[in-house]
Design a protein around this motif. Structure first.
Motif, PDB file in Angstrom:
ATOM      1  N   THR A 176       0.490  -1.161  -0.137  1.00  7.54           N
ATOM      2  CA  THR A 176      -0.426  -0.186  -0.043  1.00  7.54           C
ATOM      3  C   THR A 176       1.071   1.385   0.337  1.00  7.54           C
ATOM      4  OG1 THR A 176       0.044  -0.183   2.720  1.00  7.54           O
ATOM      5  CG2 THR A 176      -1.774  -1.652   1.575  1.00  7.54           C
ATOM      6  N   ASN A 177       0.420   1.915  -0.118  1.00 10.18           N
ATOM      7  CA  ASN A 177       1.353   3.514  -0.969  1.00 10.18           C
ATOM      8  C   ASN A 177       1.404   4.268   0.703  1.00 10.18           C
ATOM      9  OD1 ASN A 177       1.057   4.371  -3.095  1.00 10.18           O
ATOM     10  ND2 ASN A 177      -1.001   4.609  -3.170  1.00 10.18           N
ATOM     11  N   GLU A 178       0.189   3.934   1.730  1.00 12.07           N
ATOM     12  CA  GLU A 178       0.368   4.175   3.215  1.00 12.07           C
ATOM     13  C   GLU A 178       1.973   3.333   4.028  1.00 12.07           C
ATOM     14  OE1 GLU A 178      -1.928   3.789   7.390  1.00 12.07           O
ATOM     15  OE2 GLU A 178      -3.123   3.779   6.121  1.00 12.07           O
ATOM     16  N   ALA A 179       1.624   1.750   3.381  1.00 15.76           N
ATOM     17  CA  ALA A 179       2.772   0.791   3.954  1.00 15.76           C
ATOM     18  C   ALA A 179       4.455   1.909   3.185  1.00 15.76           C
ATOM     19  CB  ALA A 179       2.385  -0.122   3.552  1.00 15.76           C
ATOM     20  N   ALA A 180       3.959   2.257   2.675  1.00 12.45           N
ATOM     21  CA  ALA A 180       5.558   2.297   1.657  1.00 12.45           C
ATOM     22  C   ALA A 180       5.759   3.615   2.404  1.00 12.45           C
ATOM     23  CB  ALA A 180       5.083   2.592  -0.317  1.00 12.45           C
ATOM     24  N   SER A 181       5.300   4.339   2.391  1.00 10.35           N
ATOM     25  CA  SER A 181       4.961   6.302   2.912  1.00 10.35           C
ATOM     26  C   SER A 181       6.095   5.939   4.711  1.00 10.35           C
ATOM     27  CB  SER A 181       4.008   7.095   3.181  1.00 10.35           C
ATOM     28  OG  SER A 181       4.146   8.451   3.817  1.00 10.35           O
ATOM     29  N   GLU A 182       5.812   5.193   4.967  1.00  9.52           N
ATOM     30  CA  GLU A 182       5.692   4.763   6.648  1.00  9.52           C
ATOM     31  C   GLU A 182       7.056   4.195   6.338  1.00  9.52           C
ATOM     32  OE1 GLU A 182       5.672   4.080  10.490  1.00  9.52           O
ATOM     33  OE2 GLU A 182       4.366   5.732   9.068  1.00  9.52           O
ATOM     34  N   MET A 183       7.318   3.102   5.498  1.00 15.08           N
ATOM     35  CA  MET A 183       8.640   2.777   5.766  1.00 15.08           C
ATOM     36  C   MET A 183       9.599   3.648   4.875  1.00 15.08           C
ATOM     37  SD  MET A 183      10.987  -0.379   5.416  1.00 15.08           S
ATOM     38  CE  MET A 183       9.431  -1.072   5.573  1.00 15.08           C
ATOM     39  N   LYS A 184       9.564   4.448   3.961  1.00 17.25           N
ATOM     40  CA  LYS A 184      10.135   5.775   4.008  1.00 17.25           C
ATOM     41  C   LYS A 184      10.628   6.396   4.961  1.00 17.25           C
ATOM     42  CE  LYS A 184      10.972   7.168  -0.391  1.00 17.25           C
ATOM     43  NZ  LYS A 184      10.830   7.917  -1.977  1.00 17.25           N
ATOM     44  N   SER A 185       9.385   7.048   5.734  1.00 12.47           N
ATOM     45  CA  SER A 185       9.527   7.197   6.919  1.00 12.47           C
ATOM     46  C   SER A 185      10.735   6.922   7.957  1.00 12.47           C
ATOM     47  CB  SER A 185       7.999   8.572   7.263  1.00 12.47           C
ATOM     48  OG  SER A 185       8.362   9.274   8.465  1.00 12.47           O
ATOM     49  N   ARG A 186      10.764   5.804   8.250  1.00 16.29           N
ATOM     50  CA  ARG A 186      11.322   5.374   9.174  1.00 16.29           C
ATOM     51  C   ARG A 186      12.394   4.892   9.435  1.00 16.29           C
ATOM     52  NH1 ARG A 186       8.231   0.317  12.592  1.00 16.29           N
ATOM     53  NH2 ARG A 186       5.909   1.272  13.209  1.00 16.29           N
ATOM     54  N   ILE A 187      13.118   4.648   8.098  1.00 19.27           N
ATOM     55  CA  ILE A 187      14.113   4.979   6.730  1.00 19.27           C
ATOM     56  C   ILE A 187      14.846   6.190   7.078  1.00 19.27           C
ATOM     57  CG2 ILE A 187      15.433   4.684   4.800  1.00 19.27           C
ATOM     58  CD1 ILE A 187      13.111   2.184   4.122  1.00 19.27           C
ATOM     59  N   ARG A 188      14.297   7.243   6.629  1.00 20.63           N
ATOM     60  CA  ARG A 188      14.573   8.826   7.059  1.00 20.63           C
ATOM     61  C   ARG A 188      15.096   8.734   8.490  1.00 20.63           C
ATOM     62  NH1 ARG A 188      13.586  12.122   3.402  1.00 20.63           N
ATOM     63  NH2 ARG A 188      12.254  11.088   2.553  1.00 20.63           N
ATOM     64  N   ASP A 189      14.545   8.437   9.061  1.00 22.58           N
ATOM     65  CA  ASP A 189      14.288   9.078  10.584  1.00 22.58           C
ATOM     66  C   ASP A 189      16.028   7.838  11.389  1.00 22.58           C
ATOM     67  OD1 ASP A 189      12.549  10.342  10.836  1.00 22.58           O
ATOM     68  OD2 ASP A 189      10.991   9.234  11.794  1.00 22.58           O
ATOM     69  N   SER A 190      15.624   6.627  10.751  1.00 20.19           N
ATOM     70  CA  SER A 190      16.693   5.652  11.145  1.00 20.19           C
ATOM     71  C   SER A 190      18.328   6.280  10.932  1.00 20.19           C
ATOM     72  CB  SER A 190      16.634   4.362  10.881  1.00 20.19           C
ATOM     73  OG  SER A 190      17.349   3.870  11.564  1.00 20.19           O
ATOM     74  N   ILE A 191      17.394   7.069   9.355  1.00 23.45           N
ATOM     75  CA  ILE A 191      19.765   7.376   8.813  1.00 23.45           C
ATOM     76  C   ILE A 191      19.839   8.365   9.591  1.00 23.45           C
ATOM     77  CG2 ILE A 191      19.850   8.841   6.715  1.00 23.45           C
ATOM     78  CD1 ILE A 191      18.155   6.670   5.340  1.00 23.45           C
ATOM     79  N   ILE A 192      19.380   9.028  10.254  1.00 22.77           N
ATOM     80  CA  ILE A 192      19.736  10.255  10.788  1.00 22.77           C
ATOM     81  C   ILE A 192      19.980   9.614  12.120  1.00 22.77           C
ATOM     82  CG2 ILE A 192      19.101  12.606  12.126  1.00 22.77           C
ATOM     83  CD1 ILE A 192      16.408  13.206   9.383  1.00 22.77           C
ATOM     84  N   LYS A 193      19.472   9.123  13.117  1.00 20.33           N
ATOM     85  CA  LYS A 193      19.681   8.476  14.049  1.00 20.33           C
ATOM     86  C   LYS A 193      21.336   7.854  14.064  1.00 20.33           C
ATOM     87  CE  LYS A 193      18.438   5.025  17.506  1.00 20.33           C
ATOM     88  NZ  LYS A 193      17.388   3.827  17.483  1.00 20.33           N
ATOM     89  N   ASN A 194      21.870   7.202  13.437  1.00 22.44           N
ATOM     90  CA  ASN A 194      22.732   6.584  12.452  1.00 22.44           C
ATOM     91  C   ASN A 194      23.795   7.329  12.224  1.00 22.44           C
ATOM     92  OD1 ASN A 194      22.541   3.320  13.442  1.00 22.44           O
ATOM     93  ND2 ASN A 194      20.296   4.239  12.459  1.00 22.44           N
ATOM     94  N   ASN A 195      23.340   8.093  12.498  1.00 28.13           N
ATOM     95  CA  ASN A 195      24.436  10.110  11.302  1.00 28.13           C
ATOM     96  C   ASN A 195      24.771   9.004  10.120  1.00 28.13           C
ATOM     97  OD1 ASN A 195      26.056  12.000  11.835  1.00 28.13           O
ATOM     98  ND2 ASN A 195      27.010  11.397  12.020  1.00 28.13           N
ATOM     99  N   LEU A 196      23.846   8.972   9.391  1.00 28.18           N
ATOM    100  CA  LEU A 196      24.596   8.353   7.994  1.00 28.18           C
ATOM    101  C   LEU A 196      23.374   9.204   6.423  1.00 28.18           C
ATOM    102  CD1 LEU A 196      22.943   4.593   8.450  1.00 28.18           C
ATOM    103  CD2 LEU A 196      25.779   5.237   7.682  1.00 28.18           C
ATOM    104  N   ASN A 197      23.497  10.091   7.187  1.00 32.09           N
ATOM    105  CA  ASN A 197      23.779  11.792   6.390  1.00 32.09           C
ATOM    106  C   ASN A 197      23.126  12.127   4.910  1.00 32.09           C
ATOM    107  OD1 ASN A 197      22.076  12.418   8.934  1.00 32.09           O
ATOM    108  ND2 ASN A 197      24.262  14.172   9.335  1.00 32.09           N
ATOM    109  N   ASP A 198      24.553  11.236   4.619  1.00 28.41           N
ATOM    110  CA  ASP A 198      24.974  11.327   2.890  1.00 28.41           C
ATOM    111  C   ASP A 198      23.684  10.317   2.437  1.00 28.41           C
ATOM    112  OD1 ASP A 198      25.998   9.258   4.667  1.00 28.41           O
ATOM    113  OD2 ASP A 198      27.316   7.949   2.840  1.00 28.41           O
ATOM    114  N   GLN A 199      22.677   9.601   2.704  1.00 29.07           N
ATOM    115  CA  GLN A 199      22.102   8.383   1.930  1.00 29.07           C
ATOM    116  C   GLN A 199      21.007   9.304   2.254  1.00 29.07           C
ATOM    117  OE1 GLN A 199      22.410   5.493   0.773  1.00 29.07           O
ATOM    118  NE2 GLN A 199      24.868   6.374   1.387  1.00 29.07           N
ATOM    119  N   LEU A 200      21.192  10.512   3.221  1.00 23.86           N
ATOM    120  CA  LEU A 200      19.632  11.400   2.640  1.00 23.86           C
ATOM    121  C   LEU A 200      19.115  12.421   1.788  1.00 23.86           C
ATOM    122  CD1 LEU A 200      19.083  13.675   6.072  1.00 23.86           C
ATOM    123  CD2 LEU A 200      17.458  11.625   5.749  1.00 23.86           C
TER     124      LEU A 200
END
Length: 105
Positions: free
Chosen positions: A55-79
């Motif tokens: 679903t679009n909702e699940a894809a949006s949630e997945m991208k949001s969680r990955i974005r948050d985790s990228i920031i949390k793990n200081n992988l900012n080049d991936q943003l």
């Protein structure tokens, strides 16, 4: 978060594609997010991964969680790469293939 043995296996599995299939609220998004972050820490760029949901909702949630985790793990080049990553629905991905390769179909 403590993962079950099966969840940890899905996070750590190497050399093959995986399918994470389970009921609502079972931790699928958390498992896939952790798998993505592990791959990023190993040097894979996020836009080289294919993460599909139903679903679009699940894809949006997945991208949001990955974005948050990228920031949390200081992988900012991936943003910068995240918006071009294939974190989408099966339907949307299939349509993108048809549009891109319609001349072969």
């Amino acid at each position: 978060m403590a993962f079950t043995k099966e969840q940890q296996l899905a996070i750590d599995k190497e050399g093959t594609n995986i399918i994470v299939s389970a009921g609502a609220g079972s931790g699928k998004t958390a498992v896939l997010t952790e798998r993505v972050i592990r791959k990023l820490k190993q040097g894979t760029d996020v836009n080289r991964l294919l993460v599909l949901t139903f679903t679009n909702e699940a894809a949006s949630e997945m991208k949001s969680r990955i974005r948050d985790s990228i920031i949390k793990n200081n992988l900012n080049d991936q943003l910068v790469l995240l918006d071009s990553a294939y974190i989408t629905t099966f339907d949307s991905f299939a349509l993108s293939l048809v549009k891109k390769y319609n001349y072969l179909i």
